[in-house]
Write a protein that holds these residues in place. Structure first.
Motif, mmCIF file in Angstrom:
data_model
loop_
_atom_site.group_PDB
_atom_site.id
_atom_site.type_symbol
_atom_site.label_atom_id
_atom_site.label_comp_id
_atom_site.label_asym_id
_atom_site.label_seq_id
_atom_site.Cartn_x
_atom_site.Cartn_y
_atom_site.Cartn_z
ATOM 1 N N MET A 1 5.159 8.229 0.517
ATOM 2 C CA MET A 1 5.540 9.619 0.415
ATOM 3 C C MET A 1 6.687 9.769 -0.579
ATOM 4 N N THR A 2 6.617 10.771 -1.404
ATOM 5 C CA THR A 2 7.619 11.017 -2.428
ATOM 6 C C THR A 2 8.669 11.986 -1.915
ATOM 7 N N MET A 3 9.931 11.697 -2.222
ATOM 8 C CA MET A 3 11.024 12.564 -1.818
ATOM 9 C C MET A 3 11.247 13.629 -2.890
ATOM 10 N N LEU A 4 11.444 14.878 -2.471
ATOM 11 C CA LEU A 4 11.746 15.963 -3.397
ATOM 12 C C LEU A 4 13.246 16.186 -3.409
ATOM 13 N N THR A 5 13.857 15.980 -4.580
ATOM 14 C CA THR A 5 15.295 16.186 -4.728
ATOM 15 C C THR A 5 15.535 17.397 -5.617
ATOM 16 N N ARG A 114 1.606 24.639 -1.930
ATOM 17 C CA ARG A 114 0.562 23.665 -1.587
ATOM 18 C C ARG A 114 0.537 22.516 -2.591
ATOM 19 N N ALA A 115 0.629 22.850 -3.887
ATOM 20 C CA ALA A 115 0.591 21.822 -4.931
ATOM 21 C C ALA A 115 1.758 20.847 -4.787
ATOM 22 N N VAL A 116 2.943 21.369 -4.497
ATOM 23 C CA VAL A 116 4.114 20.501 -4.340
ATOM 24 C C VAL A 116 3.983 19.657 -3.079
ATOM 25 N N ALA A 117 3.479 20.231 -1.994
ATOM 26 C CA ALA A 117 3.263 19.448 -0.769
ATOM 27 C C ALA A 117 2.305 18.291 -1.041
ATOM 28 N N SER A 132 16.006 25.483 -12.270
ATOM 29 C CA SER A 132 14.790 26.136 -11.757
ATOM 30 C C SER A 132 15.058 26.923 -10.481
ATOM 31 N N LEU A 133 16.037 27.813 -10.537
ATOM 32 C CA LEU A 133 16.538 28.513 -9.360
ATOM 33 C C LEU A 133 15.462 29.264 -8.592
ATOM 34 N N ASP A 134 14.610 30.031 -9.267
ATOM 35 C CA ASP A 134 13.566 30.786 -8.557
ATOM 36 C C ASP A 134 12.587 29.846 -7.861
ATOM 37 N N LEU A 135 12.143 28.812 -8.571
ATOM 38 C CA LEU A 135 11.241 27.832 -7.972
ATOM 39 C C LEU A 135 11.912 27.141 -6.793
ATOM 40 N N ASP A 143 10.552 24.710 3.167
ATOM 41 C CA ASP A 143 11.142 23.501 3.747
ATOM 42 C C ASP A 143 10.615 22.229 3.080
ATOM 43 N N LEU A 144 10.517 22.248 1.762
ATOM 44 C CA LEU A 144 10.000 21.097 1.024
ATOM 45 C C LEU A 144 11.089 20.242 0.373
#
Length: 193
Positions: A1-5, A114-117, A132-135, A143-144
């Protein structure tokens, strides 16, 4: 699993808008852009290089992507930031962009959450969001985000778009790391509690 920072520059009063240049993000009449420049030093560069070395890919909003694509492709592969940005995948959340000459760029047009999950479910180290404030707000609401890397600068702006605005869903975080640069920038790393 990849961590999102998520790496974000903030003023003491929480403003994340236009840190790099005066023209970076003038939305809503913001005329204080470029506020981080006086604080950039070798220590900041060292911290950034360390974090970029951990990436397996980058997730960017359209505005940040356009800023990055206007500069980083011209930087050599030995650069500690340009090297990873030029060689690793870049996933861009955009409803308007469909093509890019910057190698390894893919566009996320429809269901970004969904794509990021799905990207996070793949094996890997880090998928990094820079700016990338809006994203980032969209990813926070879903909660990603696994880790926040907040650079807090000793400047008060009094206006501008904030990362944690009114209406942000409550979260509990724990401080995982704290460093300070020679110019007084507080680098705080938080993870979900």
């Amino acid at each position: 699993m990849t961590m999102l920072t998520a790496t974000t520059y903030l003023s003491l009063d929480g403003v994340a808008q236009g840190p790099g240049t005066p023209a970076e993000d003038p939305r809503d009449g913001f005329d204080l852009g470029g506020w981080l420049t006086p604080y950039y030093d070798a220590v900041m560069a060292e911290y950034a290089a360390d974090w970029f070395s951990r990436a397996d890919g980058f997730l960017l909003g359209r505005r940040t992507y356009e800023i990055f694509a206007g500069y980083w492709p011209t930087v050599g592969g030995s650069d500690p930031i340009g090297g990873p940005l030029n060689s690793l995948p870049k996933y861009v959340a955009s409803r308007t962009l469909t093509r890019s000459s910057w190698q390894r760029t893919a566009f996320l047009r429809d269901d970004v959450v969904r794509a990021v999950a799905e990207l996070k479910a793949e094996p890997g180290r880090e998928l990094q969001v820079h700016g990338s404030l809006d994203l980032l707000r969209t990813l926070m609401a879903a909660d990603l985000v696994d880790e926040y890397r907040l650079w807090v600068f000793p400047v008060v702006l009094g206006k501008g778009r904030r990362l944690f605005e009114t209406g942000t869903s409550p979260h509990t975080l724990r401080l995982a790391e704290h460093r300070t640069t020679d110019k007084g920038v507080s680098v705080q790393v938080y993870r979900a509690a």
